[in-house]
Structures are given as structure tokens and as C-alpha cells.
Scaffold this motif. Structure first.
Motif, PDB file in Angstrom:
ATOM      1  N   ASP A   1       0.836  -1.186   0.000  1.00 32.89           N
ATOM      2  CA  ASP A   1       0.000   0.000   0.000  1.00 32.89           C
ATOM      3  C   ASP A   1       0.877   1.245   0.000  1.00 32.89           C
ATOM      4  O   ASP A   1       1.995   1.241   0.531  1.00 32.89           O
ATOM      5  N   ALA A   2       0.359   2.320  -0.568  1.00 33.44           N
ATOM      6  CA  ALA A   2       1.153   3.533  -0.777  1.00 33.44           C
ATOM      7  C   ALA A   2       1.707   4.106   0.515  1.00 33.44           C
ATOM      8  O   ALA A   2       2.788   4.720   0.520  1.00 33.44           O
ATOM      9  N   ASP A   3       0.990   3.912   1.614  1.00 34.11           N
ATOM     10  CA  ASP A   3       1.414   4.504   2.882  1.00 34.11           C
ATOM     11  C   ASP A   3       2.194   3.542   3.773  1.00 34.11           C
ATOM     12  O   ASP A   3       2.535   3.887   4.904  1.00 34.11           O
ATOM     13  N   ASP A   4       2.483   2.338   3.280  1.00 35.81           N
ATOM     14  CA  ASP A   4       3.208   1.343   4.083  1.00 35.81           C
ATOM     15  C   ASP A   4       4.657   1.221   3.638  1.00 35.81           C
ATOM     16  O   ASP A   4       5.072   1.787   2.623  1.00 35.81           O
ATOM     17  N   GLN A   5       5.424   0.435   4.404  1.00 32.87           N
ATOM     18  CA  GLN A   5       6.833   0.219   4.089  1.00 32.87           C
ATOM     19  C   GLN A   5       7.191  -1.242   4.296  1.00 32.87           C
ATOM     20  O   GLN A   5       6.806  -1.846   5.299  1.00 32.87           O
ATOM     21  N   LEU A   6       7.943  -1.803   3.350  1.00 36.10           N
ATOM     22  CA  LEU A   6       8.506  -3.131   3.524  1.00 36.10           C
ATOM     23  C   LEU A   6       9.717  -3.047   4.444  1.00 36.10           C
ATOM     24  O   LEU A   6      10.411  -2.038   4.485  1.00 36.10           O
ATOM     25  N   THR A   7       9.982  -4.121   5.153  1.00 37.55           N
ATOM     26  CA  THR A   7      11.205  -4.194   5.935  1.00 37.55           C
ATOM     27  C   THR A   7      12.271  -4.923   5.118  1.00 37.55           C
ATOM     28  O   THR A   7      11.947  -5.727   4.240  1.00 37.55           O
ATOM     29  N   PRO A   8      13.557  -4.650   5.368  1.00 38.98           N
ATOM     30  CA  PRO A   8      14.614  -5.313   4.608  1.00 38.98           C
ATOM     31  C   PRO A   8      14.504  -6.837   4.686  1.00 38.98           C
ATOM     32  O   PRO A   8      14.276  -7.401   5.756  1.00 38.98           O
ATOM     33  N   GLY A   9      14.625  -7.469   3.525  1.00 37.73           N
ATOM     34  CA  GLY A   9      14.631  -8.930   3.469  1.00 37.73           C
ATOM     35  C   GLY A   9      13.298  -9.580   3.223  1.00 37.73           C
ATOM     36  O   GLY A   9      13.238 -10.789   2.956  1.00 37.73           O
ATOM     37  N   THR A  10      12.205  -8.808   3.286  1.00 37.07           N
ATOM     38  CA  THR A  10      10.895  -9.461   3.201  1.00 37.07           C
ATOM     39  C   THR A  10      10.618 -10.061   1.827  1.00 37.07           C
ATOM     40  O   THR A  10      10.049 -11.145   1.718  1.00 37.07           O
ATOM     41  N   LEU A  11      11.016  -9.397   0.753  1.00 40.97           N
ATOM     42  CA  LEU A  11      10.778  -9.962  -0.577  1.00 40.97           C
ATOM     43  C   LEU A  11      11.530 -11.275  -0.758  1.00 40.97           C
ATOM     44  O   LEU A  11      10.993 -12.227  -1.324  1.00 40.97           O
ATOM     45  N   ALA A  12      12.768 -11.325  -0.294  1.00 37.05           N
ATOM     46  CA  ALA A  12      13.560 -12.553  -0.427  1.00 37.05           C
ATOM     47  C   ALA A  12      12.947 -13.691   0.377  1.00 37.05           C
ATOM     48  O   ALA A  12      12.928 -14.845  -0.077  1.00 37.05           O
ATOM     49  N   ARG A  13      12.430 -13.395   1.565  1.00 38.18           N
ATOM     50  CA  ARG A  13      11.811 -14.447   2.385  1.00 38.18           C
ATOM     51  C   ARG A  13      10.535 -14.968   1.735  1.00 38.18           C
ATOM     52  O   ARG A  13      10.298 -16.185   1.685  1.00 38.18           O
ATOM     53  N   ASP A  14       9.693 -14.049   1.266  1.00 40.69           N
ATOM     54  CA  ASP A  14       8.466 -14.472   0.591  1.00 40.69           C
ATOM     55  C   ASP A  14       8.779 -15.342  -0.620  1.00 40.69           C
ATOM     56  O   ASP A  14       8.159 -16.386  -0.842  1.00 40.69           O
ATOM     57  N   LEU A  15       9.721 -14.885  -1.412  1.00 43.90           N
ATOM     58  CA  LEU A  15      10.088 -15.602  -2.628  1.00 43.90           C
ATOM     59  C   LEU A  15      10.622 -16.993  -2.304  1.00 43.90           C
ATOM     60  O   LEU A  15      10.255 -17.984  -2.959  1.00 43.90           O
ATOM     61  N   ALA A  16      11.462 -17.086  -1.294  1.00 41.82           N
ATOM     62  CA  ALA A  16      12.042 -18.382  -0.920  1.00 41.82           C
ATOM     63  C   ALA A  16      10.954 -19.364  -0.493  1.00 41.82           C
ATOM     64  O   ALA A  16      11.020 -20.561  -0.812  1.00 41.82           O
ATOM     65  N   ALA A  17       9.934 -18.879   0.203  1.00 40.93           N
ATOM     66  CA  ALA A  17       8.861 -19.765   0.666  1.00 40.93           C
ATOM     67  C   ALA A  17       8.108 -20.382  -0.507  1.00 40.93           C
ATOM     68  O   ALA A  17       7.826 -21.582  -0.519  1.00 40.93           O
ATOM     69  N   LEU A  18       7.786 -19.571  -1.516  1.00 42.72           N
ATOM     70  CA  LEU A  18       7.001 -20.077  -2.643  1.00 42.72           C
ATOM     71  C   LEU A  18       7.854 -20.813  -3.663  1.00 42.72           C
ATOM     72  O   LEU A  18       7.395 -21.777  -4.276  1.00 42.72           O
ATOM     73  N   GLU A  19       9.080 -20.385  -3.866  1.00 47.72           N
ATOM     74  CA  GLU A  19       9.967 -21.097  -4.771  1.00 47.72           C
ATOM     75  C   GLU A  19      10.347 -22.458  -4.199  1.00 47.72           C
ATOM     76  O   GLU A  19      10.602 -23.399  -4.942  1.00 47.72           O
ATOM     77  N   GLY A  20      10.369 -22.563  -2.887  1.00 44.80           N
ATOM     78  CA  GLY A  20      10.784 -23.803  -2.249  1.00 44.80           C
ATOM     79  C   GLY A  20       9.706 -24.855  -2.132  1.00 44.80           C
ATOM     80  O   GLY A  20      10.008 -26.016  -1.831  1.00 44.80           O
ATOM     81  N   ASP A  21       8.445 -24.471  -2.346  1.00 44.08           N
ATOM     82  CA  ASP A  21       7.345 -25.431  -2.167  1.00 44.08           C
ATOM     83  C   ASP A  21       6.227 -25.057  -3.130  1.00 44.08           C
ATOM     84  O   ASP A  21       5.516 -24.077  -2.921  1.00 44.08           O
ATOM     85  N   ARG A  22       6.041 -25.857  -4.161  1.00 44.91           N
ATOM     86  CA  ARG A  22       5.039 -25.566  -5.182  1.00 44.91           C
ATOM     87  C   ARG A  22       3.620 -25.612  -4.629  1.00 44.91           C
ATOM     88  O   ARG A  22       2.703 -25.006  -5.199  1.00 44.91           O
ATOM     89  N   SER A  23       3.414 -26.298  -3.501  1.00 46.72           N
ATOM     90  CA  SER A  23       2.068 -26.387  -2.934  1.00 46.72           C
ATOM     91  C   SER A  23       1.663 -25.120  -2.184  1.00 46.72           C
ATOM     92  O   SER A  23       0.496 -24.968  -1.813  1.00 46.72           O
ATOM     93  N   ILE A  24       2.603 -24.210  -1.961  1.00 46.86           N
ATOM     94  CA  ILE A  24       2.314 -22.944  -1.286  1.00 46.86           C
ATOM     95  C   ILE A  24       1.908 -21.918  -2.338  1.00 46.86           C
ATOM     96  O   ILE A  24       2.665 -21.636  -3.263  1.00 46.86           O
TER      97      ILE A  24
END
Length: 253
Positions: A90-113
């Protein structure tokens, strides 16, 4: 060819001044080799008030359109989301460092997710942060778990839809965000949970800004009649999807 995570942001004039801080949080993200992010900023409307806050960056696409609320803006932004994964910011929010990499690792690591969320802190006007109880254990979230918790806890989910990371094909199959005046992101979250396993990261992934101009602070958001109607439709959709037993991924994937 590099693979892409698409960050989708709906913005209107009151929230536009926060875009530079959202952009800064994006620039602080690190992705694995071979991956890149691209930011699609979709104005909910067609004014001259948002563009001045959009950064001049080749990794940023800015579009405008008829006002219809954040769910409409995010869904129409998918026309420009050429990537395997979609991350909500959202326009008024902020990601924290590392969050994109963690999200990506979860879905890349398990096709059922099919989707992922993370721990969220409220970002208060004085700059301090506050958490809230109810976070699940880190790891997989089974189908139906979010709906059950949401129903038992006065329509409050244990994971935050503003932190959503999702497979683009699954998001499109569900039609994007719900056509509701509010809670469109919660409705999508319930539909995702009805059709696919999710993932929760207990590391802080998002700073959710609290400020007087946000939609959820307006009196209309808590109007009891409208809130009841929104929740009824969101619940019915999730239950019908579960009843149809349409699951992601497909059995032959």
C-alpha cells in the motif's frame, strides 16, 4: 532472462506523499541472483496530484484510471504485472529489509504454497511501532485455517492481507481483489486460503502506517450494516470455493 516480482500499489491523492518512503523500502530489498522487482503504481483516479511523488526509475510503471477503490486499482494494475509473483504494498506502508527474499524463498521452495504473509507492525504517527497478538506459528498455513480464525475472532484474520505475496496465476484465477467498498483484501485472503496452502513468516515484513487519512480510519469503514454485508459476502465466497474443492496447485502440476 531475469525473473520478476511485481510490486502492486494502489494510490490516491491523500496517500501520494508517502510514496517516496515506500520506494525507499523497495530499494532496500535484496533478491537472489537472476531476480528483479518492478513496481506498478496505479492511481485510483486521474488527477495531477499523484505523479509528482512517483520516482523517476525504469523499474517503476505509473498508470491512472477511473476511481473505483483500492481493489479496482490493484486489479487493473495486473494488466501491467508481467511477473510470476505479485507483492502488495500500500502507498502509505513500508517493507522491511529482506521481506521480498523471504516471501520468494517460501514459494519457490514449495510448489504447494500459493501465497505468503508476514508479521506486521503498526507504524504510529509519532514514528513508534506496535504489534498485536494472534500471529500464527511460522510456517505453512493450511486451507481453511484463516477463515476459521477470522470467523471466531470478530472477523479479524490472524495474518495481515497488506503483507500478501502471491502467485500471479492463482491471483488471476480468483479474479483479483473483491468488488467491495472495503475489506477487498481480506476477501481475497479468505479466497486464497480456501484454495491453496499459505505461508507465514514470523519476521517483521511490513510497517503498516496508521494515520487519520487512511480508509480504515473513516467512519464509513465501521458502519455496522455495511461491515456485516462485506463480511457475509467474503465468507460466502470462501465457503463456496472450499465446497467446490477447486485447489491450487492442480493435481497434475
Amino acid at each position: 532472462m531475469r525473473r520478476r516480482v511485481i510490486i502492486v500499489t494502489a494510490v490516491h491523492a491523500p496517500s501520494a506523499p508517502f510514496l517516496p518512503e515506500a520506494y525507499k523500502s523497495l530499494r532496500e530489498q535484496d533478491l537472489p541472483q537472476g531476480w528483479e522487482w518492478h513496481w506498478v503504481v496505479q492511481e485510483d483516479g486521474d488527477t495531477d496530484e499523484v505523479a509528482p511523488y512517483v520516482p523517476d526509475d525504469a523499474r517503476v510503471t505509473f498508470r491512472q484510471g477511473r476511481a473505483g477503490g483500492p481493489g479496482v486499482a490493484r486489479t487493473i494494475a495486473l494488466a501491467h504485472a508481467e511477473g510470476e509473483y505479485i507483492k502488495v504494498l500500500d502507498a502509505d506502508d513500508q517493507l522491511t529489509p529482506g521481506t521480498l527474499a523471504r516471501d520468494l524463498a517460501a514459494l519457490e521452495g514449495d510448489r504447494s504454497i500459493g501465497w505468503a504473509t508476514s508479521r506486521v507492525l503498526d507504524l504510529l504517527p509519532d514514528g513508534s511501532t506496535a504489534g498485536f497478538p494472534g500471529d500464527p506459528e511460522a510456517g505453512p498455513i493450511e486451507r481453511g485455517a484463516v477463515l476459521d480464525f477470522w470467523k471466531a475472532n470478530d472477523f479479524r484474520a490472524q495474518v495481515h492481507p497488506a503483507s500478501l505475496f502471491v502467485r500471479r496465476d492463482l491471483l488471476l484465477a480468483l479474479g483479483g481483489w473483491m468488488a467491495l467498498p472495503a475489506s477487498e483484501d481480506t476477501g481475497l485472503l479468505l479466497a486464497l486460503n480456501a484454495t491453496a496452502r499459505g505461508w507465514f513468516s514470523s519476521e517483521i515484513g511490513l510497517l503498516y502506517r496508521k494515520w487519520p487519512g487512511q480508509a480504515t480510519s473513516q467512519p464509513s469503514h465501521t458502519d455496522s450494516a455495511e461491515r456485516h454485508a462485506r463480511m457475509a459476502v467474503a465468507e460466502a465466497r470462501a465457503r463456496e470455493l472450499a465446497h467446490l474443492d477447486w485447489r491450487y496447485p492442480r493435481a497434475d502440476d
